[in-house]
Design a protein around this motif. Structure first.
Motif, mmCIF file in Angstrom:
data_model
loop_
_atom_site.group_PDB
_atom_site.id
_atom_site.type_symbol
_atom_site.label_atom_id
_atom_site.label_comp_id
_atom_site.label_asym_id
_atom_site.label_seq_id
_atom_site.Cartn_x
_atom_site.Cartn_y
_atom_site.Cartn_z
ATOM 1 N N PHE A 1 66.076 -17.234 81.534
ATOM 2 C CA PHE A 1 67.369 -17.415 81.703
ATOM 3 C C PHE A 1 67.822 -18.295 82.849
ATOM 4 N N ASP A 2 66.957 -18.872 83.365
ATOM 5 C CA ASP A 2 66.989 -19.848 84.558
ATOM 6 C C ASP A 2 66.604 -21.136 84.254
ATOM 7 N N PRO A 3 67.248 -21.852 83.315
ATOM 8 C CA PRO A 3 66.666 -23.227 82.630
ATOM 9 C C PRO A 3 66.397 -24.403 83.890
ATOM 10 N N ASP A 4 67.278 -24.189 85.020
ATOM 11 C CA ASP A 4 67.449 -25.144 86.177
ATOM 12 C C ASP A 4 66.244 -24.893 87.115
ATOM 13 N N GLY A 5 65.642 -23.456 86.913
ATOM 14 C CA GLY A 5 64.590 -23.029 88.084
ATOM 15 C C GLY A 5 65.083 -22.841 89.163
ATOM 16 N N LEU A 6 66.334 -22.398 89.509
ATOM 17 C CA LEU A 6 66.908 -22.164 90.962
ATOM 18 C C LEU A 6 66.571 -20.774 91.352
ATOM 19 N N GLY A 7 66.053 -19.890 90.660
ATOM 20 C CA GLY A 7 65.527 -18.493 90.809
ATOM 21 C C GLY A 7 66.929 -17.548 90.912
ATOM 22 N N PHE A 8 67.702 -17.619 89.997
ATOM 23 C CA PHE A 8 68.847 -17.097 89.571
ATOM 24 C C PHE A 8 69.145 -16.468 88.255
ATOM 25 N N ILE A 9 69.663 -15.522 87.971
ATOM 26 C CA ILE A 9 69.935 -15.172 86.607
ATOM 27 C C ILE A 9 71.388 -14.657 86.483
ATOM 28 N N ARG A 10 72.349 -15.236 85.748
ATOM 29 C CA ARG A 10 73.410 -14.984 85.359
ATOM 30 C C ARG A 10 73.617 -13.364 85.356
ATOM 31 N N GLU A 11 74.747 -12.705 85.768
ATOM 32 C CA GLU A 11 74.763 -11.313 85.709
ATOM 33 C C GLU A 11 74.985 -10.943 84.255
ATOM 34 N N GLN A 12 75.738 -11.670 83.427
ATOM 35 C CA GLN A 12 75.834 -11.337 82.076
ATOM 36 C C GLN A 12 74.580 -11.261 81.015
ATOM 37 N N ASP A 13 73.652 -12.324 81.423
ATOM 38 C CA ASP A 13 72.429 -12.583 81.128
ATOM 39 C C ASP A 13 71.746 -11.289 81.119
ATOM 40 N N LEU A 14 71.552 -10.737 82.510
ATOM 41 C CA LEU A 14 70.793 -9.628 82.903
ATOM 42 C C LEU A 14 71.626 -8.368 81.891
ATOM 43 N N ARG A 15 72.735 -8.129 82.044
ATOM 44 C CA ARG A 15 73.295 -7.206 81.233
ATOM 45 C C ARG A 15 73.185 -7.247 79.911
ATOM 46 N N ASN A 16 73.160 -8.521 79.038
ATOM 47 C CA ASN A 16 72.584 -8.369 77.613
ATOM 48 C C ASN A 16 71.164 -8.031 77.729
ATOM 49 N N LEU A 17 70.226 -8.645 78.422
ATOM 50 C CA LEU A 17 68.810 -8.180 78.352
ATOM 51 C C LEU A 17 68.873 -6.573 78.585
ATOM 52 N N MET A 18 69.425 -6.113 79.324
ATOM 53 C CA MET A 18 69.260 -4.368 79.398
ATOM 54 C C MET A 18 69.869 -3.737 78.160
ATOM 55 N N GLN A 19 70.992 -4.538 77.443
ATOM 56 C CA GLN A 19 71.650 -3.829 76.192
ATOM 57 C C GLN A 19 70.680 -3.767 75.280
ATOM 58 N N GLN A 20 69.826 -4.838 75.284
ATOM 59 C CA GLN A 20 68.940 -5.112 74.132
ATOM 60 C C GLN A 20 67.803 -4.144 74.381
ATOM 61 N N ALA A 21 67.602 -3.733 75.214
ATOM 62 C CA ALA A 21 66.207 -2.647 75.400
ATOM 63 C C ALA A 21 66.402 -1.599 74.333
ATOM 64 N N GLY A 22 67.612 -1.034 73.656
ATOM 65 C CA GLY A 22 67.386 0.087 72.769
ATOM 66 C C GLY A 22 67.878 1.335 73.597
ATOM 67 N N SER A 23 68.527 2.125 72.706
ATOM 68 C CA SER A 23 69.284 3.189 73.422
ATOM 69 C C SER A 23 68.554 4.194 74.153
ATOM 70 N N SER A 24 67.305 4.607 73.888
ATOM 71 C CA SER A 24 66.468 5.600 74.675
ATOM 72 C C SER A 24 66.194 4.779 75.955
ATOM 73 N N ASP A 25 66.203 3.418 76.295
ATOM 74 C CA ASP A 25 65.510 2.932 77.592
ATOM 75 C C ASP A 25 66.611 2.162 78.157
ATOM 76 N N GLN A 26 67.852 2.331 77.820
ATOM 77 C CA GLN A 26 68.976 1.398 78.318
ATOM 78 C C GLN A 26 69.355 2.218 79.697
ATOM 79 N N LEU A 27 69.665 1.158 80.621
ATOM 80 C CA LEU A 27 70.204 1.549 81.653
ATOM 81 C C LEU A 27 71.855 2.031 81.323
ATOM 82 N N ASN A 28 72.399 2.863 81.619
ATOM 83 C CA ASN A 28 73.796 3.327 81.614
ATOM 84 C C ASN A 28 74.551 2.312 82.514
#
Length: 167
Positions: free
Chosen positions: A93-120
């Motif tokens: 999620f960091d194509p420029d290699g700056l060491g940062f991930i957009r908050e929305q990308d992290l949220r999407n990653l967490m939501q894709q984890a599946g209902s039993s493992d999701q962070l609320n």
């Protein structure tokens, strides 16, 4: 990958739940109280003490977080290779290699984890609140990894809830 990240968070929550006094160690009393809380037989203190002794790597009579992970065979972040796998996933999620991930990308990653493992949403907000966030609102993923690995809140242990229902 995302499941391992979420599992690490849940394991830390479980550890904190059992560690009643928040000292970063599970004592015989902590483990006995937890076992009673979940309805297990705690009549034989020597068996519970043996559980601790069998997994207490440094021999201090307590289970630290890494000992606890070994008990669960979930030593997810014990070696640098595991950290590198998570880091590589975040780098996607960091194509420029700056060491940062957009908050929305992290949220999407967490939501894709599946209902039993999701962070609320509350858990995710707590996690994000502990991370280093750049002026543009992007999350430093090294900071994210450190927060998850250490389970600390800017140098302090995460506040424990009175109930361990969420574990």
């Amino acid at each position: 990958m995302k499941y391992r990240l979420l599992a690490q968070i849940k394991i830390k929550e479980a550890f904190d739940c059992i560690d009643e006094d928040g000292d970063g160690q599970i004592s015989l009393d902590d483990l006995t109280n937890f076992m009673q809380m979940i309805g297990m037989n705690t009549n034989c203190q020597s068996e519970i003490a043996e559980m601790i002794t069998d997994h207490d790597v440094d021999g201090d009579g307590f289970l630290n977080y890494h000992d606890f992970c070994r008990v669960l065979n979930m030593d997810l972040f014990e070696c640098d290779q595991d950290l590198e796998i998570v880091r590589d996933a975040l780098r996607q999620f960091d194509p420029d290699g700056l060491g940062f991930i957009r908050e929305q990308d992290l949220r999407n990653l967490m939501q894709q984890a599946g209902s039993s493992d999701q962070l609320n949403s509350e858990e995710l907000e707590e996690l994000l609140a502990e991370c280093e966030i750049g002026e543009d609102g992007n999350i430093n993923y090294e900071s994210l990894l450190s927060v998850i690995k250490a389970g600390t809140k800017k140098g302090k242990t995460f506040e424990k809830e009175k109930s361990c229902d969420n574990v």
